[in-house]
Design a protein around this motif. Structure first.
Motif, PDB file in Angstrom:
ATOM      1  N   ALA A   1       0.466  -1.298  -0.112  1.00  0.00           N
ATOM      2  CA  ALA A   1       0.212   0.362  -0.256  1.00  0.00           C
ATOM      3  C   ALA A   1       1.121   1.322   0.179  1.00  0.00           C
ATOM      4  O   ALA A   1       1.916   0.916   1.448  1.00  0.00           O
ATOM      5  CB  ALA A   1      -0.787   0.334   1.535  1.00  0.00           C
ATOM      6  N   PRO A   2       0.096   2.076  -0.985  1.00  0.00           N
ATOM      7  CA  PRO A   2       1.505   3.544  -1.450  1.00  0.00           C
ATOM      8  C   PRO A   2       1.374   4.487   0.168  1.00  0.00           C
ATOM      9  O   PRO A   2       0.416   5.804   0.361  1.00  0.00           O
ATOM     10  CB  PRO A   2       0.708   4.120  -1.820  1.00  0.00           C
ATOM     11  N   THR A   3       1.495   3.867   1.534  1.00  0.00           N
ATOM     12  CA  THR A   3       0.656   4.497   2.768  1.00  0.00           C
ATOM     13  C   THR A   3       2.879   4.201   3.777  1.00  0.00           C
ATOM     14  O   THR A   3       2.599   3.244   3.167  1.00  0.00           O
ATOM     15  CB  THR A   3       0.029   4.462   3.098  1.00  0.00           C
ATOM     16  N   ALA A   4       3.112   5.047   4.811  1.00  0.00           N
ATOM     17  CA  ALA A   4       3.839   4.488   5.499  1.00  0.00           C
ATOM     18  C   ALA A   4       3.573   3.157   6.274  1.00  0.00           C
ATOM     19  O   ALA A   4       4.462   3.249   6.845  1.00  0.00           O
ATOM     20  CB  ALA A   4       4.573   5.947   5.879  1.00  0.00           C
ATOM     21  N   TYR A   5       2.008   3.825   6.974  1.00  0.00           N
ATOM     22  CA  TYR A   5       1.475   3.096   8.153  1.00  0.00           C
ATOM     23  C   TYR A   5       0.863   1.987   7.814  1.00  0.00           C
ATOM     24  O   TYR A   5       0.602   1.785   6.320  1.00  0.00           O
ATOM     25  CB  TYR A   5       1.362   3.998   8.624  1.00  0.00           C
ATOM     26  N   VAL A   6       0.437   1.383   9.012  1.00  0.00           N
ATOM     27  CA  VAL A   6       0.189  -0.149   8.715  1.00  0.00           C
ATOM     28  C   VAL A   6      -1.655   0.433   8.571  1.00  0.00           C
ATOM     29  O   VAL A   6      -2.128   1.591   8.880  1.00  0.00           O
ATOM     30  CB  VAL A   6      -0.538  -0.878   9.550  1.00  0.00           C
ATOM     31  N   THR A   7      -2.071   0.129   7.630  1.00  0.00           N
ATOM     32  CA  THR A   7      -3.334  -0.225   7.228  1.00  0.00           C
ATOM     33  C   THR A   7      -4.339  -1.548   6.967  1.00  0.00           C
ATOM     34  O   THR A   7      -3.504  -2.655   6.104  1.00  0.00           O
ATOM     35  CB  THR A   7      -3.940   0.669   5.535  1.00  0.00           C
ATOM     36  N   THR A   8      -4.789  -1.461   6.916  1.00  0.00           N
ATOM     37  CA  THR A   8      -5.743  -3.143   7.233  1.00  0.00           C
ATOM     38  C   THR A   8      -7.003  -2.629   6.178  1.00  0.00           C
ATOM     39  O   THR A   8      -7.565  -4.051   6.013  1.00  0.00           O
ATOM     40  CB  THR A   8      -6.783  -3.248   8.619  1.00  0.00           C
ATOM     41  N   ARG A   9      -7.091  -1.937   5.641  1.00  0.00           N
ATOM     42  CA  ARG A   9      -7.999  -1.336   4.719  1.00  0.00           C
ATOM     43  C   ARG A   9      -7.523  -2.777   3.075  1.00  0.00           C
ATOM     44  O   ARG A   9      -6.459  -2.276   2.840  1.00  0.00           O
ATOM     45  CB  ARG A   9      -8.457  -0.597   4.197  1.00  0.00           C
ATOM     46  N   LEU A  10      -8.676  -3.466   2.265  1.00  0.00           N
ATOM     47  CA  LEU A  10      -8.096  -4.142   1.273  1.00  0.00           C
ATOM     48  C   LEU A  10      -7.844  -2.833   0.358  1.00  0.00           C
ATOM     49  O   LEU A  10      -6.952  -3.231  -1.048  1.00  0.00           O
ATOM     50  CB  LEU A  10      -9.617  -5.485   1.064  1.00  0.00           C
ATOM     51  N   SER A  11      -8.463  -1.802  -0.086  1.00  0.00           N
ATOM     52  CA  SER A  11      -8.886  -0.908  -1.445  1.00  0.00           C
ATOM     53  C   SER A  11      -7.590  -0.399  -1.736  1.00  0.00           C
ATOM     54  O   SER A  11      -7.013   0.326  -1.892  1.00  0.00           O
ATOM     55  CB  SER A  11      -9.466  -0.383  -1.189  1.00  0.00           C
ATOM     56  N   SER A  12      -6.605  -0.143  -0.108  1.00  0.00           N
ATOM     57  CA  SER A  12      -5.721   0.619   0.711  1.00  0.00           C
ATOM     58  C   SER A  12      -4.104   0.082  -0.254  1.00  0.00           C
ATOM     59  O   SER A  12      -3.795   0.674  -0.834  1.00  0.00           O
ATOM     60  CB  SER A  12      -5.171   1.186   2.075  1.00  0.00           C
ATOM     61  N   TYR A  13      -4.450  -1.332  -0.229  1.00  0.00           N
ATOM     62  CA  TYR A  13      -3.657  -2.234  -1.250  1.00  0.00           C
ATOM     63  C   TYR A  13      -3.526  -1.810  -2.556  1.00  0.00           C
ATOM     64  O   TYR A  13      -4.629  -2.527  -3.189  1.00  0.00           O
ATOM     65  CB  TYR A  13      -3.358  -3.578  -0.808  1.00  0.00           C
ATOM     66  N   THR A  14      -2.497  -1.678  -3.353  1.00  0.00           N
ATOM     67  CA  THR A  14      -2.034  -1.363  -4.887  1.00  0.00           C
ATOM     68  C   THR A  14      -1.476  -2.024  -5.924  1.00  0.00           C
ATOM     69  O   THR A  14      -1.913  -2.712  -6.261  1.00  0.00           O
ATOM     70  CB  THR A  14      -2.334   0.173  -4.843  1.00  0.00           C
ATOM     71  N   TYR A  15      -0.617  -3.103  -5.195  1.00  0.00           N
ATOM     72  CA  TYR A  15      -0.372  -3.368  -5.662  1.00  0.00           C
ATOM     73  C   TYR A  15       0.006  -5.684  -4.951  1.00  0.00           C
ATOM     74  O   TYR A  15      -0.694  -5.551  -3.827  1.00  0.00           O
ATOM     75  CB  TYR A  15       1.366  -3.799  -5.903  1.00  0.00           C
ATOM     76  N   TRP A  16      -0.523  -6.798  -5.871  1.00  0.00           N
ATOM     77  CA  TRP A  16      -0.920  -8.035  -5.343  1.00  0.00           C
ATOM     78  C   TRP A  16      -0.111  -8.919  -5.982  1.00  0.00           C
ATOM     79  O   TRP A  16       0.672  -9.668  -6.894  1.00  0.00           O
ATOM     80  CB  TRP A  16      -2.485  -8.262  -5.373  1.00  0.00           C
ATOM     81  N   GLY A  17       0.920 -10.171  -5.440  1.00  0.00           N
ATOM     82  CA  GLY A  17       0.786 -11.526  -5.393  1.00  0.00           C
ATOM     83  C   GLY A  17       0.005 -11.949  -6.243  1.00  0.00           C
ATOM     84  O   GLY A  17      -1.131 -11.248  -6.425  1.00  0.00           O
ATOM     85  N   GLN A  18       0.425 -13.665  -6.223  1.00  0.00           N
ATOM     86  CA  GLN A  18      -0.478 -14.129  -7.184  1.00  0.00           C
ATOM     87  C   GLN A  18      -1.102 -15.262  -6.248  1.00  0.00           C
ATOM     88  O   GLN A  18      -1.976 -15.819  -6.026  1.00  0.00           O
ATOM     89  CB  GLN A  18      -0.263 -14.913  -8.120  1.00  0.00           C
ATOM     90  N   GLY A  19      -0.531 -15.291  -4.756  1.00  0.00           N
ATOM     91  CA  GLY A  19      -1.522 -15.923  -3.921  1.00  0.00           C
ATOM     92  C   GLY A  19      -0.485 -17.313  -3.855  1.00  0.00           C
ATOM     93  O   GLY A  19       0.233 -17.863  -5.142  1.00  0.00           O
ATOM     94  N   THR A  20      -0.712 -17.516  -2.943  1.00  0.00           N
ATOM     95  CA  THR A  20       0.355 -18.671  -2.317  1.00  0.00           C
ATOM     96  C   THR A  20      -0.894 -19.809  -1.480  1.00  0.00           C
ATOM     97  O   THR A  20      -1.314 -19.477  -0.786  1.00  0.00           O
ATOM     98  CB  THR A  20       1.076 -19.186  -1.539  1.00  0.00           C
ATOM     99  N   GLN A  21      -0.875 -21.105  -1.807  1.00  0.00           N
ATOM    100  CA  GLN A  21      -2.281 -21.980  -1.235  1.00  0.00           C
ATOM    101  C   GLN A  21      -1.446 -22.118   0.024  1.00  0.00           C
ATOM    102  O   GLN A  21      -0.256 -22.857   0.471  1.00  0.00           O
ATOM    103  CB  GLN A  21      -2.193 -22.853  -1.293  1.00  0.00           C
ATOM    104  N   VAL A  22      -2.179 -22.419   1.281  1.00  0.00           N
ATOM    105  CA  VAL A  22      -2.145 -22.755   2.740  1.00  0.00           C
ATOM    106  C   VAL A  22      -3.116 -23.720   3.675  1.00  0.00           C
ATOM    107  O   VAL A  22      -4.456 -23.634   3.180  1.00  0.00           O
ATOM    108  CB  VAL A  22      -1.637 -21.952   3.864  1.00  0.00           C
ATOM    109  N   THR A  23      -2.820 -24.738   3.461  1.00  0.00           N
ATOM    110  CA  THR A  23      -3.672 -25.854   3.838  1.00  0.00           C
ATOM    111  C   THR A  23      -3.372 -26.456   5.390  1.00  0.00           C
ATOM    112  O   THR A  23      -2.371 -27.585   5.655  1.00  0.00           O
ATOM    113  CB  THR A  23      -4.137 -27.230   2.928  1.00  0.00           C
ATOM    114  N   VAL A  24      -4.029 -26.395   6.013  1.00  0.00           N
ATOM    115  CA  VAL A  24      -3.502 -27.205   7.587  1.00  0.00           C
ATOM    116  C   VAL A  24      -4.769 -28.173   7.482  1.00  0.00           C
ATOM    117  O   VAL A  24      -5.848 -28.130   7.961  1.00  0.00           O
ATOM    118  CB  VAL A  24      -3.762 -26.195   8.576  1.00  0.00           C
ATOM    119  N   SER A  25      -4.212 -29.989   8.045  1.00  0.00           N
ATOM    120  CA  SER A  25      -5.114 -30.336   8.227  1.00  0.00           C
ATOM    121  C   SER A  25      -5.341 -30.575  10.095  1.00  0.00           C
ATOM    122  O   SER A  25      -4.215 -31.046  10.214  1.00  0.00           O
ATOM    123  CB  SER A  25      -5.011 -32.036   7.717  1.00  0.00           C
ATOM    124  N   SER A  26      -6.195 -31.193  10.349  1.00  0.00           N
ATOM    125  CA  SER A  26      -6.672 -31.682  11.394  1.00  0.00           C
ATOM    126  C   SER A  26      -6.832 -32.862  11.978  1.00  0.00           C
ATOM    127  O   SER A  26      -6.007 -33.985  11.007  1.00  0.00           O
ATOM    128  CB  SER A  26      -8.197 -31.492  11.704  1.00  0.00           C
TER     129      SER A  26
END
Length: 124
Positions: free
Chosen positions: A99-124
């Motif tokens: 996000a183009p801000t110096a400080y932490v933001t939790t708002r999804l809309s504030s983030y401008t660049y994204w990765g493609q994602g990585t899968q995490v699967t936790v089995s019980s």
């Protein structure tokens, strides 16, 4: 071309640990906040953890507080998410974002660049 590439996902058992990494290329993000989001099947993408440009400030979703730790290395243009005591409900695709801000933001809309994602699967 700006790219964020996540790595480190996988299949683990409940109670195990994983470390996700995010490598940025195409520009430097030393003055940007960075964050991790996740999206489980049928659910909206949600904030997980964020870190300020300097790394001095972090913020976590209540669901991961005390178990996950976010960090960054501005010299390498990378950040990491250490995930301990994983639970089945942590299963999701995890995304790195900036996000183009110096400080932490939790708002999804504030983030401008994204990765493609990585899968995490936790089995019980």
């Amino acid at each position: 071309q700006v790219q964020l590439v996540e790595s480190g996902g996988g299949l683990v058992q409940a109670g195990d640990s994983l470390r996700l990494s995010c490598a940025a290329s195409g520009r430097t993000f030393n003055s940007y906040a960075m964050g991790w989001f996740r999206q489980a099947p049928g659910k909206e993408r949600e904030f997980v953890a964020g870190i300020s440009w300097s790394g001095s400030s972090t913020y976590y979703a209540d669901s991961v507080k005390g178990r996950f730790t976010i960090s960054r290395d501005n010299a390498k243009n990378t950040n990491s998410l250490q995930m301990n005591s994983l639970k089945p409900e942590d299963t999701a695709v995890y995304y790195c974002a900036t996000a183009p801000t110096a400080y932490v933001t939790t708002r999804l809309s504030s983030y401008t660049y994204w990765g493609q994602g990585t899968q995490v699967t936790v089995s019980s």
